[in-house]
Design a protein around this motif. Structure first.
Motif, PDB file in Angstrom:
ATOM      1  N   LYS A 155      -2.985   1.378  -5.037  1.00 52.01           N
ATOM      2  CA  LYS A 155      -1.898   1.099  -4.092  1.00 52.01           C
ATOM      3  C   LYS A 155      -2.259   1.660  -2.711  1.00 52.01           C
ATOM      4  O   LYS A 155      -2.980   2.658  -2.592  1.00 52.01           O
ATOM      5  CB  LYS A 155      -0.606   1.768  -4.564  1.00 52.01           C
ATOM      6  N   LYS A 206      -1.816   5.562  -1.977  1.00 49.64           N
ATOM      7  CA  LYS A 206      -2.850   6.432  -2.554  1.00 49.64           C
ATOM      8  C   LYS A 206      -4.179   6.226  -1.813  1.00 49.64           C
ATOM      9  O   LYS A 206      -4.917   7.167  -1.527  1.00 49.64           O
ATOM     10  CB  LYS A 206      -3.009   6.119  -4.041  1.00 49.64           C
ATOM     11  N   TYR A 207      -4.460   4.945  -1.509  1.00 49.30           N
ATOM     12  CA  TYR A 207      -5.718   4.606  -0.832  1.00 49.30           C
ATOM     13  C   TYR A 207      -5.834   5.355   0.502  1.00 49.30           C
ATOM     14  O   TYR A 207      -6.855   5.999   0.784  1.00 49.30           O
ATOM     15  CB  TYR A 207      -5.756   3.093  -0.614  1.00 49.30           C
ATOM     16  N   ARG A 233       0.691  12.349   0.621  1.00 47.37           N
ATOM     17  CA  ARG A 233       1.346  11.170   0.044  1.00 47.37           C
ATOM     18  C   ARG A 233       2.659  10.880   0.774  1.00 47.37           C
ATOM     19  O   ARG A 233       2.960   9.729   1.112  1.00 47.37           O
ATOM     20  CB  ARG A 233       1.609  11.463  -1.436  1.00 47.37           C
ATOM     21  N   THR A 239       3.521   7.614   2.982  1.00 49.06           N
ATOM     22  CA  THR A 239       4.693   6.798   2.603  1.00 49.06           C
ATOM     23  C   THR A 239       5.556   6.536   3.838  1.00 49.06           C
ATOM     24  O   THR A 239       6.003   5.407   4.082  1.00 49.06           O
ATOM     25  CB  THR A 239       5.522   7.531   1.514  1.00 49.06           C
ATOM     26  N   LYS A 243       6.486   3.009   5.648  1.00 47.94           N
ATOM     27  CA  LYS A 243       7.892   2.681   5.875  1.00 47.94           C
ATOM     28  C   LYS A 243       8.145   2.326   7.346  1.00 47.94           C
ATOM     29  O   LYS A 243       8.898   1.411   7.670  1.00 47.94           O
ATOM     30  CB  LYS A 243       8.742   3.895   5.487  1.00 47.94           C
ATOM     31  N   ARG A 259       3.299  -3.525   2.617  1.00 44.96           N
ATOM     32  CA  ARG A 259       4.250  -2.729   1.827  1.00 44.96           C
ATOM     33  C   ARG A 259       3.490  -2.049   0.697  1.00 44.96           C
ATOM     34  O   ARG A 259       2.369  -2.456   0.344  1.00 44.96           O
ATOM     35  CB  ARG A 259       5.356  -3.633   1.287  1.00 44.96           C
ATOM     36  N   GLY A 260       4.128  -1.033   0.131  1.00 48.87           N
ATOM     37  CA  GLY A 260       3.471  -0.160  -0.850  1.00 48.87           C
ATOM     38  C   GLY A 260       2.737  -0.876  -1.960  1.00 48.87           C
ATOM     39  O   GLY A 260       1.634  -0.472  -2.325  1.00 48.87           O
ATOM     40  N   ALA A 261       3.303  -1.940  -2.498  1.00 46.42           N
ATOM     41  CA  ALA A 261       2.716  -2.561  -3.699  1.00 46.42           C
ATOM     42  C   ALA A 261       1.773  -3.721  -3.377  1.00 46.42           C
ATOM     43  O   ALA A 261       1.194  -4.324  -4.278  1.00 46.42           O
ATOM     44  CB  ALA A 261       3.834  -3.041  -4.610  1.00 46.42           C
ATOM     45  N   ASP A 262       1.585  -4.044  -2.071  1.00 47.08           N
ATOM     46  CA  ASP A 262       0.773  -5.211  -1.705  1.00 47.08           C
ATOM     47  C   ASP A 262      -0.704  -5.014  -2.033  1.00 47.08           C
ATOM     48  O   ASP A 262      -1.243  -3.908  -1.901  1.00 47.08           O
ATOM     49  CB  ASP A 262       0.859  -5.469  -0.188  1.00 47.08           C
ATOM     50  N   ALA A 263      -1.366  -6.111  -2.403  1.00 45.97           N
ATOM     51  CA  ALA A 263      -2.831  -6.094  -2.505  1.00 45.97           C
ATOM     52  C   ALA A 263      -3.399  -6.124  -1.084  1.00 45.97           C
ATOM     53  O   ALA A 263      -2.744  -6.634  -0.163  1.00 45.97           O
ATOM     54  CB  ALA A 263      -3.300  -7.306  -3.286  1.00 45.97           C
TER      55      ALA A 263
END
Ligand code: URA
Length: 241
Positions: free
Chosen positions: A2, A5-6, A15, A19, A23, A36-40
Motif C-alpha cells: 500500500k 507503507k511504501y 506511518r 497517512t 489525506k 488514495r491509500g488502497a490504490d495500485a
C-alpha cells in the motif's frame, strides 16, 4: 504494498505522517490524479508535493566520495549521507554503502538498500576486483609488484596471506593497484608492508564498473547495463505497489 507503507519505507515520514500526507492530497500521480491509500501505483508515476520520489527500492547508486567523508550513519565529522537525499538514512531498509572507503580515500562508492546485491558484491568469495590509484610518500623500489603478486604477503595482525594483487607503475611515486579482497585499510597496509606510505588513494573502479567523469561529491543511479557489468543484474524485477 500500500502507498502509505511504501512511502513510510522510503523515509517520507512516520506511518501517521504519511497517512496525513495522503489525506491532504500531497501524494499525486504524474497525470494529476490524487492517490488514495488502497490504490495500485507504480513508483515512477508517484509525486509527493509535486516532486518525483527518491530512487526506488532495490536501486544501486554510485557516489564519487570526496576525501574527508566517513562511510557511516553516525560520526562527529562529515558523513557520506550529507551528500545524498536526506531521506536516505530514514529508509527501511536503509541505503547502505557496499563495503567502505576510508575517510581519506576518494572515488567510487556503491550504495544500495538491496541486501542481496550488497552481499554479492562484498562477499569474500566474490573476489570482486577493485582498482585504486595510489600516490606514495617515497619512490617505488621496484620489487613491490612481485611482492603483491606473490600471494604470500602477510599484513600485521592477520592470520592469512593476501590474495595476489596487481601493481601497475604510473610514476616514481604513483601506482595503480588491483585487489580482490576488502581487508581493513588494505592498500595502505600493503604499501606500509613494503616500507612506503600512501599519501593519496582513489578508487577508480569496481569490477567492470568505472567511476568515469562523475564529479566529486555527486551521485547517480547505476543503470541496468552497469548492473550487468557488476554481475548483479536484477533485470525483470518490478518496482510497483
Ligand atoms: N584500501 C585502503 O587502505 N583504504 C580504502 O579506503 C580502500 C582500500
Amino acid at each position: 504494498m500500500k502507498v502509505i507503507k511504501y512511502l513510510t519505507n522510503l523515509g517520507y515520514g512516520s506511518r501517521r505522517e504519511v497517512t496525513e500526507m495522503v489525506k491532504h492530497r500531497r501524494v499525486t500521480r504524474t497525470d494529476g490524479s490524487t492517490v488514495r491509500g488502497a490504490d495500485a501505483f507504480a513508483h515512477s508515476e508517484l509525486l509527493v508535493d509535486g516532486k518525483p520520489l527518491d530512487v526506488a527500492p532495490g536501486t544501486v547508486i554510485m557516489l564519487h566520495k570526496p576525501v574527508g567523508y566517513v562511510c557511516s550513519t553516525k560520526d562527529a565529522t562529515r558523513l557520506i549521507y550529507e551528500l545524498l537525499p536526506p531521506r536516505f538514512t530514514a529508509r527501511s531498509p536503509v541505503m547502505a554503502p557496499v563495503g567502505r572507503l576510508d575517510r581519506d580515500t576518494s572515488g567510487l562508492l556503491l550504495i544500495t538498500d538491496d541486501g542481496k546485491i550488497n552481499h554479492r558484491l562484498t562477499s569474500p568469495k566474490a573476489h570482486m576486483p577493485k582498482v585504486y590509484d595510489v600516490q606514495l610518500a617515497s619512490d617505488l623500489r621496484g620489487d613491490e609488484g612481485g611482492i603483491f603478486a606473490s600471494g604470500t604477503l602477510m599484513l600485521d595482525g592477520e592470520p592469512t596471506a593476501l590474495r595476489p594483487a596487481e601493481l601497475e607503475v604510473l610514476g616514481a611515486r604513483a601506482a595503480r593497484v588491483t585487489v580482490t579482497e576488502g581487508r581493513y585499510h588494505q592498500v595502505r597496509r600493503m604499501f606500509a608492508a613494503v616500507g612506503n606510505r600512501v599519501e593519496g588513494l582513489h578508487r577508480r573502479s569496481i569490477g567492470r564498473l568505472l567511476l568515469g567523469d562523475l564529479p566529486q561529491g555527486a551521485w547517480r543511479e547505476v543503470n541496468a547495463h552497469e548492473l550487468v557489468l557488476l554481475g548483479v543484474s536484477t533485470f525483470g524485477d518490478g518496482h510497483t505497489g
